[in-house]
Design a protein around this motif. Structure first.
Motif, PDB file in Angstrom:
ATOM      1  N   UNK A   1      39.632  51.361  36.486  1.00 17.33           N
ATOM      2  CA  UNK A   1      40.487  52.528  36.703  1.00 17.33           C
ATOM      3  C   UNK A   1      40.228  53.595  35.645  1.00 17.33           C
ATOM      4  N   UNK A   2      39.803  54.766  36.086  1.00 18.02           N
ATOM      5  CA  UNK A   2      39.503  55.871  35.179  1.00 18.02           C
ATOM      6  C   UNK A   2      40.774  56.674  34.925  1.00 18.02           C
ATOM      7  N   UNK A   3      41.634  56.117  34.081  1.00 16.06           N
ATOM      8  CA  UNK A   3      42.924  56.748  33.809  1.00 16.06           C
ATOM      9  C   UNK A   3      43.374  56.398  32.399  1.00 16.06           C
ATOM     10  N   UNK A   4      43.989  57.361  31.730  1.00 13.30           N
ATOM     11  CA  UNK A   4      44.467  57.119  30.364  1.00 13.30           C
ATOM     12  C   UNK A   4      45.481  55.988  30.291  1.00 13.30           C
ATOM     13  N   UNK A   5      46.203  55.776  31.379  1.00  9.97           N
ATOM     14  CA  UNK A   5      47.221  54.732  31.384  1.00  9.97           C
ATOM     15  C   UNK A   5      46.658  53.328  31.234  1.00  9.97           C
ATOM     16  N   UNK A   6      45.343  53.174  31.469  1.00  8.05           N
ATOM     17  CA  UNK A   6      44.719  51.860  31.369  1.00  8.05           C
ATOM     18  C   UNK A   6      43.961  51.667  30.055  1.00  8.05           C
ATOM     19  N   UNK A   7      43.923  52.680  29.228  1.00 10.34           N
ATOM     20  CA  UNK A   7      43.214  52.574  27.947  1.00 10.34           C
ATOM     21  C   UNK A   7      43.795  51.450  27.086  1.00 10.34           C
ATOM     22  N   UNK A   8      42.910  50.663  26.476  1.00 11.81           N
ATOM     23  CA  UNK A   8      43.347  49.612  25.565  1.00 11.81           C
ATOM     24  C   UNK A   8      43.902  48.380  26.241  1.00 11.81           C
ATOM     25  N   UNK A   9      43.784  48.286  27.564  1.00 10.55           N
ATOM     26  CA  UNK A   9      44.336  47.130  28.286  1.00 10.55           C
ATOM     27  C   UNK A   9      43.213  46.275  28.857  1.00 10.55           C
ATOM     28  N   UNK A  10      43.481  45.003  28.936  1.00 12.79           N
ATOM     29  CA  UNK A  10      42.486  44.037  29.405  1.00 12.79           C
ATOM     30  C   UNK A  10      43.036  43.243  30.577  1.00 12.79           C
ATOM     31  N   UNK A  11      42.220  43.105  31.603  1.00  9.83           N
ATOM     32  CA  UNK A  11      42.564  42.267  32.754  1.00  9.83           C
ATOM     33  C   UNK A  11      41.855  40.929  32.588  1.00  9.83           C
ATOM     34  N   UNK A  12      42.607  39.843  32.674  1.00  8.79           N
ATOM     35  CA  UNK A  12      42.037  38.498  32.552  1.00  8.79           C
ATOM     36  C   UNK A  12      42.417  37.675  33.772  1.00  8.79           C
ATOM     37  N   UNK A  13      41.447  36.948  34.306  1.00  4.71           N
ATOM     38  CA  UNK A  13      41.685  36.134  35.501  1.00  4.71           C
ATOM     39  C   UNK A  13      41.205  34.711  35.256  1.00  4.71           C
ATOM     40  N   UNK A  14      42.052  33.753  35.580  1.00  7.08           N
ATOM     41  CA  UNK A  14      41.668  32.340  35.523  1.00  7.08           C
ATOM     42  C   UNK A  14      41.630  31.801  36.945  1.00  7.08           C
ATOM     43  N   UNK A  15      40.508  31.201  37.321  1.00  8.84           N
ATOM     44  CA  UNK A  15      40.342  30.615  38.649  1.00  8.84           C
ATOM     45  C   UNK A  15      40.045  29.134  38.510  1.00  8.84           C
ATOM     46  N   UNK A  16      40.734  28.328  39.300  1.00  3.23           N
ATOM     47  CA  UNK A  16      40.470  26.883  39.321  1.00  3.23           C
ATOM     48  C   UNK A  16      40.062  26.472  40.728  1.00  3.23           C
ATOM     49  N   UNK A  17      39.000  25.668  40.801  1.00  8.45           N
ATOM     50  CA  UNK A  17      38.459  25.228  42.088  1.00  8.45           C
ATOM     51  C   UNK A  17      38.780  23.756  42.318  1.00  8.45           C
ATOM     52  N   UNK A  18      39.148  23.435  43.550  1.00  8.31           N
ATOM     53  CA  UNK A  18      39.471  22.049  43.900  1.00  8.31           C
ATOM     54  C   UNK A  18      38.914  21.721  45.286  1.00  8.31           C
ATOM     55  N   UNK A  19      38.778  20.443  45.540  1.00  5.67           N
ATOM     56  CA  UNK A  19      38.401  19.943  46.872  1.00  5.67           C
ATOM     57  C   UNK A  19      37.068  20.489  47.359  1.00  5.67           C
ATOM     58  N   UNK A  20      36.068  20.499  46.487  1.00  4.77           N
ATOM     59  CA  UNK A  20      34.724  20.849  46.930  1.00  4.77           C
ATOM     60  C   UNK A  20      34.281  19.884  48.027  1.00  4.77           C
ATOM     61  N   UNK A  21      33.750  20.417  49.115  1.00  8.06           N
ATOM     62  CA  UNK A  21      33.262  19.575  50.203  1.00  8.06           C
ATOM     63  C   UNK A  21      34.327  19.175  51.193  1.00  8.06           C
ATOM     64  N   UNK A  22      35.564  19.650  50.985  1.00  8.18           N
ATOM     65  CA  UNK A  22      36.635  19.345  51.923  1.00  8.18           C
ATOM     66  C   UNK A  22      36.496  20.162  53.210  1.00  8.18           C
TER      67      UNK A  22
END
Length: 263
Positions: free
Chosen positions: A223-244
């Motif tokens: 986002x090209x906006x001053x309101x987002x300056x200095x902020x970090x987005x972090x995402x955690x993804x967990x995978x389960x049931x491979x091959x289900x």
């Protein structure tokens, strides 16, 4: 007598060495991933997205979903999103407008229900159909932008990563992700900076398949906006049931529309 004891001990040691199983070679993650590409099979996952900066640390989004595989890779996805903790943070307010939302994508065609489109659907319709739709609807802006179920993406990430036991860590620019990842392009469509850097960490399970993925990047990369300056987005993804078993189908045609009320 000593000779007898020594002889027995030597024979026992030799038998033990002979009987010991060979050490299994580490699984090849790319080979392991491609081995999952069987029609009607897939994997499930969950996402948690947090926004940090300016003294805030807010859980803004939760998602659950699944990928369905074919022989060439991902052929369909089904993702449901809901807002995280209630907050006055502008991003949390934006998420509240985007969710709850569900997006089914088959090939390049997406079907989205809820979110900002809910009030624009004609009476009696629940799903909006877009032949070249976003991979995860509006939640894609705040969801996981890295897809380790894509072999080319996973290979690129592992190639430049540092490995510690079963975890690979590294960085990649948005521009490079855009070149190699259909998921990145279909999740965002547009972003602010090709030079934005995403940090990632991938932990594999015993079969060499991704079990946990974390990414973090500056919000201004999107986002090209001053309101987002200095902020970090972090995402955690967990995978389960491979091959289900995973079977993702389009919604009933009677509930689908390709037009919105303000078109």
């Amino acid at each position: 007598m000593k000779r007898v004891i020594v002889g027995i001990s030597a024979a026992s040691a030799a038998a033990f060495v002979t009987a010991a199983p060979a050490q299994a070679a580490p699984a090849d993650p790319i080979k392991a991933l491609k081995g999952q590409f069987v029609a009607g099979k897939g994997v499930k996952f969950t996402d948690r997205t947090t926004l940090t900066g300016d003294g805030t640390n807010v859980l803004i989004l939760r998602r659950t979903g699944s990928f369905q595989f074919g022989r060439s890779g991902i052929v369909a996805s089904d993702i449901s999103a809901k807002a995280g903790a209630t907050s006055d943070e502008p991003a949390a307010t934006a998420i509240a407008r985007l969710t709850p939302e569900r997006t089914i994508r088959i090939g390049t065609t997406s079907y989205t229900s809820g979110g900002v489109l809910a009030e624009k659907l004609p009476k009696g319709k629940v799903w909006y159909k877009d032949p070249q739709g976003m991979a995860a609807g509006g939640s894609g802006w705040f969801g996981q932008i890295v897809n380790v179920a894509e072999p080319a993406t996973l290979q690129t990430l592992l190639r430049s990563a540092k490995k510690s036991h079963t975890t690979y860590s590294g960085t990649i620019t948005f521009g490079k992700l855009a070149k190699i990842s259909p998921w990145f392009r279909a999740s965002l469509r547009i972003w602010s900076k090709d030079t934005a850097v995403a940090k990632y960490s991938i932990t594999m399970n015993r079969d060499g398949l991704p079990q946990r993925l974390t990414t973090s990047y500056p919000a201004t990369g999107l986002f090209d906006s001053n309101g987002w300056e200095g902020k970090t987005i972090s995402v955690e993804t967990r995978f389960t049931d491979w091959g289900g078993k995973v079977s993702i189908k389009a919604p009933p045609a009677s509930k689908v529309t390709a037009k919105l009320d303000d078109d």
